[in-house]
Motif scaffolding. Structure first.
Motif, short mmCIF file in Angstrom:
data_model
loop_
_atom_site.label_atom_id
_atom_site.label_comp_id
_atom_site.label_asym_id
_atom_site.label_seq_id
_atom_site.Cartn_x
_atom_site.Cartn_y
_atom_site.Cartn_z
N VAL A 1 -6.68 -31.99 -59.61
CA VAL A 1 -6.85 -32.07 -61.07
C VAL A 1 -8.26 -31.59 -61.46
CG1 VAL A 1 -6.94 -33.62 -63.05
CG2 VAL A 1 -5.17 -33.93 -61.29
N LEU A 2 -9.26 -32.04 -60.72
CA LEU A 2 -10.63 -31.60 -60.98
C LEU A 2 -10.73 -30.08 -60.84
CD1 LEU A 2 -13.67 -32.01 -61.44
CD2 LEU A 2 -13.89 -32.47 -58.97
N GLY A 3 -10.12 -29.54 -59.78
CA GLY A 3 -10.16 -28.10 -59.57
C GLY A 3 -9.50 -27.34 -60.69
N LEU A 4 -8.38 -27.87 -61.20
CA LEU A 4 -7.69 -27.22 -62.32
C LEU A 4 -8.56 -27.20 -63.57
CD1 LEU A 4 -5.22 -26.00 -63.69
CD2 LEU A 4 -4.37 -28.32 -64.05
N LEU A 5 -9.16 -28.33 -63.89
CA LEU A 5 -10.03 -28.40 -65.08
C LEU A 5 -11.24 -27.49 -64.93
CD1 LEU A 5 -9.95 -32.25 -65.74
CD2 LEU A 5 -8.70 -30.46 -66.96
N LEU A 6 -11.80 -27.46 -63.73
CA LEU A 6 -12.95 -26.60 -63.48
C LEU A 6 -12.56 -25.13 -63.58
CD1 LEU A 6 -15.96 -26.78 -62.76
CD2 LEU A 6 -15.32 -26.71 -60.34
N THR A 7 -11.40 -24.79 -63.05
CA THR A 7 -10.90 -23.42 -63.14
C THR A 7 -10.72 -22.99 -64.59
OG1 THR A 7 -9.83 -23.34 -60.97
CG2 THR A 7 -8.87 -21.98 -62.70
N LEU A 8 -10.13 -23.86 -65.39
CA LEU A 8 -9.92 -23.52 -66.80
C LEU A 8 -11.25 -23.31 -67.51
CD1 LEU A 8 -7.04 -26.01 -67.70
CD2 LEU A 8 -6.88 -23.53 -67.32
N TYR A 9 -12.24 -24.16 -67.23
CA TYR A 9 -13.54 -24.00 -67.86
C TYR A 9 -14.21 -22.70 -67.42
CZ TYR A 9 -18.51 -24.43 -68.75
OH TYR A 9 -19.80 -24.17 -69.14
N ILE A 10 -14.18 -22.43 -66.11
CA ILE A 10 -14.86 -21.24 -65.60
C ILE A 10 -14.18 -19.97 -66.10
CG2 ILE A 10 -15.35 -19.94 -63.49
CD1 ILE A 10 -15.90 -22.60 -62.11
N LEU A 11 -12.85 -19.97 -66.15
CA LEU A 11 -12.16 -18.80 -66.69
C LEU A 11 -12.53 -18.57 -68.14
CD1 LEU A 11 -8.59 -19.20 -65.12
CD2 LEU A 11 -10.39 -17.59 -64.46
N PRO B 1 -8.37 -27.08 -52.98
CA PRO B 1 -7.79 -28.42 -52.89
C PRO B 1 -6.26 -28.43 -52.92
CG PRO B 1 -8.77 -28.07 -55.06
CD PRO B 1 -9.19 -26.92 -54.20
N LEU B 2 -5.66 -27.50 -53.66
CA LEU B 2 -4.20 -27.45 -53.72
C LEU B 2 -3.61 -27.07 -52.37
CD1 LEU B 2 -1.61 -27.65 -55.36
CD2 LEU B 2 -1.94 -25.26 -56.04
N SER B 3 -4.22 -26.09 -51.70
CA SER B 3 -3.71 -25.66 -50.40
C SER B 3 -3.86 -26.75 -49.35
CB SER B 3 -4.43 -24.39 -49.95
OG SER B 3 -5.81 -24.63 -49.71
N VAL B 4 -4.96 -27.50 -49.42
CA VAL B 4 -5.18 -28.60 -48.47
C VAL B 4 -4.18 -29.71 -48.73
CG1 VAL B 4 -6.80 -30.38 -47.70
CG2 VAL B 4 -7.62 -28.06 -48.16
N MET B 5 -3.95 -30.05 -49.99
CA MET B 5 -3.00 -31.11 -50.33
C MET B 5 -1.59 -30.75 -49.89
SD MET B 5 -2.00 -32.80 -54.02
CE MET B 5 -0.89 -31.45 -54.43
N LEU C 1 -19.65 -30.03 -59.34
CA LEU C 1 -18.20 -30.22 -59.39
C LEU C 1 -17.48 -29.22 -58.50
CD1 LEU C 1 -17.59 -30.99 -63.19
CD2 LEU C 1 -17.74 -32.59 -61.27
N TYR C 2 -18.02 -28.03 -58.40
CA TYR C 2 -17.46 -26.99 -57.53
C TYR C 2 -17.47 -27.46 -56.08
CZ TYR C 2 -16.77 -22.24 -55.65
OH TYR C 2 -16.29 -21.14 -54.99
N VAL C 3 -18.59 -28.04 -55.66
CA VAL C 3 -18.71 -28.56 -54.29
C VAL C 3 -17.68 -29.67 -54.06
CG1 VAL C 3 -20.21 -29.79 -52.67
CG2 VAL C 3 -21.14 -27.95 -54.08
N VAL C 4 -17.58 -30.58 -55.02
CA VAL C 4 -16.65 -31.70 -54.89
C VAL C 4 -15.21 -31.21 -54.79
CG1 VAL C 4 -15.73 -33.75 -56.03
CG2 VAL C 4 -18.19 -33.30 -56.09
N ALA C 5 -14.84 -30.26 -55.64
CA ALA C 5 -13.46 -29.78 -55.67
C ALA C 5 -13.08 -28.99 -54.42
CB ALA C 5 -13.23 -28.91 -56.91
N THR C 6 -13.98 -28.15 -53.94
CA THR C 6 -13.64 -27.27 -52.81
C THR C 6 -13.80 -27.94 -51.45
OG1 THR C 6 -15.88 -26.35 -52.85
CG2 THR C 6 -14.17 -25.15 -54.05
N CYS C 7 -14.74 -28.87 -51.32
CA CYS C 7 -14.99 -29.49 -50.02
C CYS C 7 -14.44 -30.91 -49.92
CB CYS C 7 -16.50 -29.52 -49.73
SG CYS C 7 -17.25 -27.89 -49.57
N GLY C 8 -14.35 -31.61 -51.04
CA GLY C 8 -13.97 -33.01 -51.03
C GLY C 8 -12.68 -33.34 -50.33
N PRO C 9 -11.57 -32.67 -50.66
CA PRO C 9 -10.28 -33.06 -50.06
C PRO C 9 -10.23 -32.89 -48.56
CG PRO C 9 -10.08 -30.99 -51.28
CD PRO C 9 -11.41 -31.57 -51.63
N LEU C 10 -11.01 -31.98 -48.01
CA LEU C 10 -11.01 -31.76 -46.57
C LEU C 10 -11.45 -32.99 -45.80
CD1 LEU C 10 -12.57 -28.20 -46.72
CD2 LEU C 10 -10.29 -28.70 -45.83
N PHE C 11 -12.34 -33.79 -46.40
CA PHE C 11 -12.85 -34.97 -45.72
C PHE C 11 -11.86 -36.13 -45.73
CE2 PHE C 11 -16.67 -32.56 -46.68
CZ PHE C 11 -17.39 -32.69 -45.50
#
Length: 220
Positions: A105-115, A84-88, A147-157
């Protein structure tokens, strides 16, 4: 990726060529992160090739585990923010970038949780029906996948660029297909097929040489 180390290394070579060609078309620093995706996917596929070598006994089990951890770190830990950051950053108008900010923001929070999950719980790596399966107690959950689907695919639409939307459609279709057919190997398979879909990125950069770089300070 399915099949074998050979499939991963061949994919790495092909996608590496795509990645280099895409990077040569960059005309502005805001384009760089998005243009780097094919090259990053190529490295990613090469890493999984070493996982196969370890699992097949050609290299040590420690190599398989370390390379598997590196593979999952990118696929699950970094991609939800990177995409999402690269698309933005690539989007030319402020209005569209504001719309995409919640996905970042969602991607950042998800990244922190997954890490956190990847460090708090052990990673299990195995082979099932010719696919590599990566299992972590914290990250292999349905709500994380959604949430992974939303963060990675959402901004493209939400992009004004048709190629971006097409890339999003391709990734979402691939992702849903993998989840329906081989959910147990989701991390490995989706990254492989999303990498193939990244050829769309090269085509877009190639075809828009005459209109880039965009005027990134435009409000609309």
């Amino acid at each position: 990726m399915c099949f074998s180390a050979t499939a991963n290394f061949v994919g790495c070579g092909v996608l590496g060529s795509v990645g280099v060609m895409t990077l040569t078309k960059v005309k502005h620093r805001r384009e760089l992160m998005f243009a780097s995706l094919p090259a990053l996917f190529a490295i990613h596929q090469g890493i999984e090739g070493f996982v196969w070598l370890g699992l097949d006994g050609y290299m040590s089990a420690q190599v398989a585990h370390n390379m598997g951890a590196a593979f999952v770190l990118y696929a699950q830990g970094l991609l939800p923010l990177l995409m999402p950051l690269s698309v933005m950053l690539f989007e030319p108008t402020r209005a569209r970038r504001r719309v995409m900010m919640p996905f970042v923001v969602l991607g950042l929070l998800l990244t922190l949780y997954i890490l956190w999950g990847l460090t708090a719980y052990p990673l299990q790596i195995s082979v099932q029906q010719n696919s590599i399966v990566y299992v972590n107690y914290a990250t292999n959950r349905t709500w994380v996948a959604v949430l992974y689907v939303v963060a990675t695919c959402g901004p493209l639409f939400f992009s004004k660029m048709r190629a971006m939307v097409l890339f999003g459609v391709a990734n979402l279709a691939i992702l849903l297909t993998v989840m329906a057919v081989k959910r147990y190997a989701f991390t490995s398979l989706w990254c492989a097929y999303a990498a193939v879909a990244s050829v769309i990125i090269l085509i877009y950069f190639w075809k828009t040489m005459g209109i880039r770089p965009f005027e990134y300070m435009k409000a609309v």
